[in-house]
Design an enzyme around this catalytic site. Structure first.
Site, PDB file in Angstrom:
ATOM      1  N   HIS A 158      29.688   2.231  52.519  1.00 37.30           N
ATOM      2  CA  HIS A 158      30.072   0.989  53.207  1.00 37.30           C
ATOM      3  C   HIS A 158      31.005   0.121  52.368  1.00 37.30           C
ATOM      4  O   HIS A 158      31.603  -0.813  52.878  1.00 37.30           O
ATOM      5  CB  HIS A 158      28.809   0.202  53.586  1.00 37.30           C
ATOM      6  CG  HIS A 158      27.998   0.886  54.650  1.00 37.30           C
ATOM      7  ND1 HIS A 158      28.043   0.516  55.963  1.00 37.30           N
ATOM      8  CD2 HIS A 158      27.147   1.942  54.597  1.00 37.30           C
ATOM      9  CE1 HIS A 158      27.250   1.306  56.680  1.00 37.30           C
ATOM     10  NE2 HIS A 158      26.693   2.178  55.866  1.00 37.30           N
ATOM     11  N   ASP A 366      36.704  -5.921  50.149  1.00 34.98           N
ATOM     12  CA  ASP A 366      35.605  -5.698  51.098  1.00 34.98           C
ATOM     13  C   ASP A 366      35.788  -4.328  51.729  1.00 34.98           C
ATOM     14  O   ASP A 366      36.912  -3.977  52.125  1.00 34.98           O
ATOM     15  CB  ASP A 366      35.656  -6.779  52.201  1.00 34.98           C
ATOM     16  CG  ASP A 366      34.277  -7.226  52.649  1.00 34.98           C
ATOM     17  OD1 ASP A 366      33.344  -6.426  52.563  1.00 34.98           O
ATOM     18  OD2 ASP A 366      34.151  -8.394  53.087  1.00 34.98           O
TER      19      ASP A 366
HETATM   20  C1  GDG Z   1      28.709  -4.244  53.848  1.00 30.13           C
HETATM   21  C2  GDG Z   1      30.147  -4.164  53.293  1.00 30.13           C
HETATM   22  C3  GDG Z   1      30.959  -3.696  55.618  1.00 30.13           C
HETATM   23  C4  GDG Z   1      26.168 -13.286  57.741  1.00 30.13           C
HETATM   24  N1  GDG Z   1      25.561 -14.493  57.726  1.00 30.13           N
HETATM   25  C5  GDG Z   1      24.647 -14.468  58.700  1.00 30.13           C
HETATM   26  C6  GDG Z   1      24.689 -13.209  59.310  1.00 30.13           C
HETATM   27  N2  GDG Z   1      25.624 -12.519  58.711  1.00 30.13           N
HETATM   28  C7  GDG Z   1      26.031 -11.177  59.150  1.00 30.13           C
HETATM   29  C8  GDG Z   1      27.418 -11.215  59.721  1.00 30.13           C
HETATM   30  C9  GDG Z   1      27.813  -9.749  59.628  1.00 30.13           C
HETATM   31  C10 GDG Z   1      27.043  -9.281  58.396  1.00 30.13           C
HETATM   32  O1  GDG Z   1      26.045 -10.265  58.099  1.00 30.13           O
HETATM   33  C11 GDG Z   1      27.933  -9.200  57.181  1.00 30.13           C
HETATM   34  O2  GDG Z   1      28.706  -8.087  57.314  1.00 30.13           O
HETATM   35  P1  GDG Z   1      29.998  -7.877  56.407  1.00 30.13           P
HETATM   36  O3  GDG Z   1      30.712  -6.698  56.952  1.00 30.13           O
HETATM   37  O4  GDG Z   1      30.835  -9.102  56.427  1.00 30.13           O
HETATM   38  O5  GDG Z   1      29.516  -7.726  54.908  1.00 30.13           O
HETATM   39  P2  GDG Z   1      28.376  -7.045  53.959  1.00 30.13           P
HETATM   40  O6  GDG Z   1      27.052  -7.654  54.165  1.00 30.13           O
HETATM   41  O7  GDG Z   1      28.933  -7.202  52.588  1.00 30.13           O
HETATM   42  O8  GDG Z   1      28.306  -5.504  54.385  1.00 30.13           O
HETATM   43  C12 GDG Z   1      31.150  -4.569  54.372  1.00 30.13           C
HETATM   44  C13 GDG Z   1      29.501  -3.673  56.050  1.00 30.13           C
HETATM   45  O9  GDG Z   1      28.644  -3.316  54.964  1.00 30.13           O
HETATM   46  C14 GDG Z   1      29.270  -2.669  57.189  1.00 30.13           C
HETATM   47  O10 GDG Z   1      29.674  -1.385  56.817  1.00 30.13           O
HETATM   48  O11 GDG Z   1      31.754  -4.228  56.656  1.00 30.13           O
HETATM   49  O12 GDG Z   1      32.475  -4.424  53.887  1.00 30.13           O
HETATM   50  O13 GDG Z   1      30.302  -4.999  52.150  1.00 30.13           O
HETATM   51  O14 GDG Z   1      27.358  -9.035  60.740  1.00 30.13           O
HETATM   52  O15 GDG Z   1      27.361 -11.750  61.010  1.00 30.13           O
HETATM   53  N3  GDG Z   1      23.892 -12.852  60.349  1.00 30.13           N
HETATM   54  C15 GDG Z   1      23.006 -13.778  60.786  1.00 30.13           C
HETATM   55  N4  GDG Z   1      22.928 -15.035  60.230  1.00 30.13           N
HETATM   56  C16 GDG Z   1      23.720 -15.411  59.185  1.00 30.13           C
HETATM   57  O16 GDG Z   1      23.644 -16.553  58.731  1.00 30.13           O
HETATM   58  N5  GDG Z   1      22.197 -13.485  61.806  1.00 30.13           N
END
Ligand code: GDG
Length: 469
Positions: A158, A366
């Protein structure tokens, strides 16, 4: 049909009533695949135990079987907080300044991977497809092979894959990467990370790599491919139209009183570029004093990995920075930055996204970044907001109609914020339509289907060959 065995560090147990609310998009998609294929989702429970027993907690909820094990405190320190989050996570995000190289971490990582292998292997049947997730479990496939497993095994990473010049700073890097080659399929988020991986394999391991991304190793072929992950589009749009989302939308609009709203939503992680983002917004306020009082930035940053020192440090740095910028610019009726250190339910987040005129998604590095995709999905197509997106997010390769920025340049981001505020409706709609098509079509269900199809049959014509270097 083969069953599916999903193995990841943590397991998301579906709501027994089948409600999706508590699970993120990835967990919903993996649960859907498990429902379709049958099988098991295996991983760490998140709990600690005094002495490791390998006791399996098996549950069946909403048609999905999960099996979890508890780990010892030393395992959690060395494997999870240690090698995974102090060594591989920073290294894979190009932060060798934060990477800690500690022999105990490496030993703990191998020990926990062996514990995973010992406890999941008896659950795997002859024709099962095995899908391993992420940087916590890179050597797991080789440990399963050592136990005689002949199943198709896939690994999806990821995170980004770092350039070879950085990866070679890791002691025993050859051993780690070679262990991954016990897989049949290795998936990355983007062509960029895939290319870095293949470059390493050619240069450091001196193995033959074909143009379609296949690697010959010990008489077997390993396929490395890009599979860009998406969001659960339909579910997210449904959430964005829910009463909770509407209430959140109205709350934010009302409290910002007609000002332009910028939103950032990120786990509190140094890879997300939060400090640089606050600096860029501060620069915007300084350079545009005439506009300053007409904008508000909402940054939602739920804490994560609080046991790791670099995460405690970034939390302090951000609080100081937000306080400093607010102190310099606020007046009695207006505070420019609302910095919120907590999480919100997904439906509320969707309402906040919709209420925001600008989505500021500016990670320094990212793997993909799903927040960018969620922001796009939540917009009103008749009056959409503008996405400002870091060129260094994997998502930038698909979302090229966003305003792409270098997140390290406060001047560039500040100018882009001005550009976004001034953007005419017609251009906003045109850009949004193009972004939306990508987010809708490349949804997470397609991602699971694509990966499983290639895993089930890596040599079929369906496994469309990739352009390699
Ligand atoms: C890894 C990789 C890759 C955030 N704050 C809240 C909340 N979130 C959710 C977001 C989003 C998720 O968390 C974060 O996803 P990301 O993709 O931005 O980042 P990582 O956690 O670092 O994930 C990344 C991912 O894996 C998938 O393969 O895209 O690059 O680093 O869905 O909405 N959700 C809730 N409340 C919050 O306050 N419910």
């Amino acid at each position: 049909m083969s069953r599916l065995i999903v193995i990841s560090n943590r397991v998301s147990v579906p709501n027994p009533m089948g409600a999706k609310g508590a699970q993120g998009g990835l967990a919903v998609a993996l649960s859907a695949a498990l429902r379709e294929y049958g099988g098991i989702w295996f991983g760490w429970s998140g709990q600690e135990t005094d002495e490791f027993t390998g006791h399996l907690d098996v549950q069946r909820n909403a048609g999905v079987t999960t099996a979890t094990i508890d780990l010892e405190a030393q395992d959690v320190d060395e494997y999870y907080n240690g090698y995974a989050n102090r060594t591989l996570w920073p290294l894979f995000h190009y932060r060798i300044d934060l990477t800690e190289y500690d022999r105990n971490f490496g030993e703990g990582y191998e020990r926990v991977n062996a514990r995973f292998a010992d406890n999941v292997a008896p659950l795997i049947e002859q024709d099962d497809l095995v899908w391993i997730h992420d940087y916590h479990l890179l050597p797991l496939a080789s440990l399963l092979r050592q136990k005689g497993l002949k199943n198709q095994i896939g690994l999806f990473l990821h995170t980004p894959w770092p350039p070879a010049r950085l990866l070679v700073t890791l002691p025993f890097h050859e051993r780690l990467v070679t262990s991954m080659l016990a897989c049949d399929v290795i998936g990355f988020q983007t062509e960029e990370w895939l290319e870095s991986f293949l470059h390493y394999v050619r240069k450091e391991l001196e193995l033959p790599v074909s143009d379609d991304g296949s690697i010959e190793y010990e008489g077997r072929t390993v396929y490395a491919r890009a599979f860009p992950i998406g969001i659960d589009y339909d579910d997210f749009v449904e959430g964005a139209n829910s009463p909770e989302a509407t209430a959140a939308y109205e709350k934010l609009r009302k409290s910002t009183r007609g000002r332009k709203v910028l939103i950032g939503v990120d786990r509190l992680d140094y890879s997300k570029g939060l400090g640089e983002r606050l600096d860029s917004f501060g620069r915007f306020l300084t350079v545009n004093p005439d506009m300053a009082k007409d904008v508000v930035m909402l940054q939602i940053a739920p804490p994560s990995r609080g046991d790791v020192a670099s995460y405690q440090q970034i939390r302090e740095d951000l609080e100081r920075k937000a306080g400093h910028i607010n102190g310099a610019h606020a007046d009695v009726a207006w505070v420019p930055i609302r910095y919120v250190n907590r999480g919100y339910p997904r439906t509320e987040l969707a309402g906040f996204y919709r209420a925001a005129d600008i989505g500021l998604v500016t990670p320094l590095r990212d793997g993909m970044n799903l927040v960018a995709k969620e922001y796009v999905a939540a917009q009103n197509p008749d009056d959409p907001g503008v996405l400002i997106l870091s060129r260094f997010a994997g998502a930038a390769l698909q979302l090229s109609d966003a305003l792409l920025v270098n997140p390290m340049s406060a001047d560039e981001v500040s100018e882009t914020i001005k550009h976004a505020i001034d953007m005419p409706l017609a251009e906003r709609k045109e850009r949004h339509a193009a972004l939306l098509a990508s987010v809708r079509d490349e949804h997470v269900g397609k991602w699971t289907d694509d990966f499983i199809a290639v895993l089930a049959n890596p040599v079929s014509e369906d496994a469309a060959p990739l352009e390699a270097e």
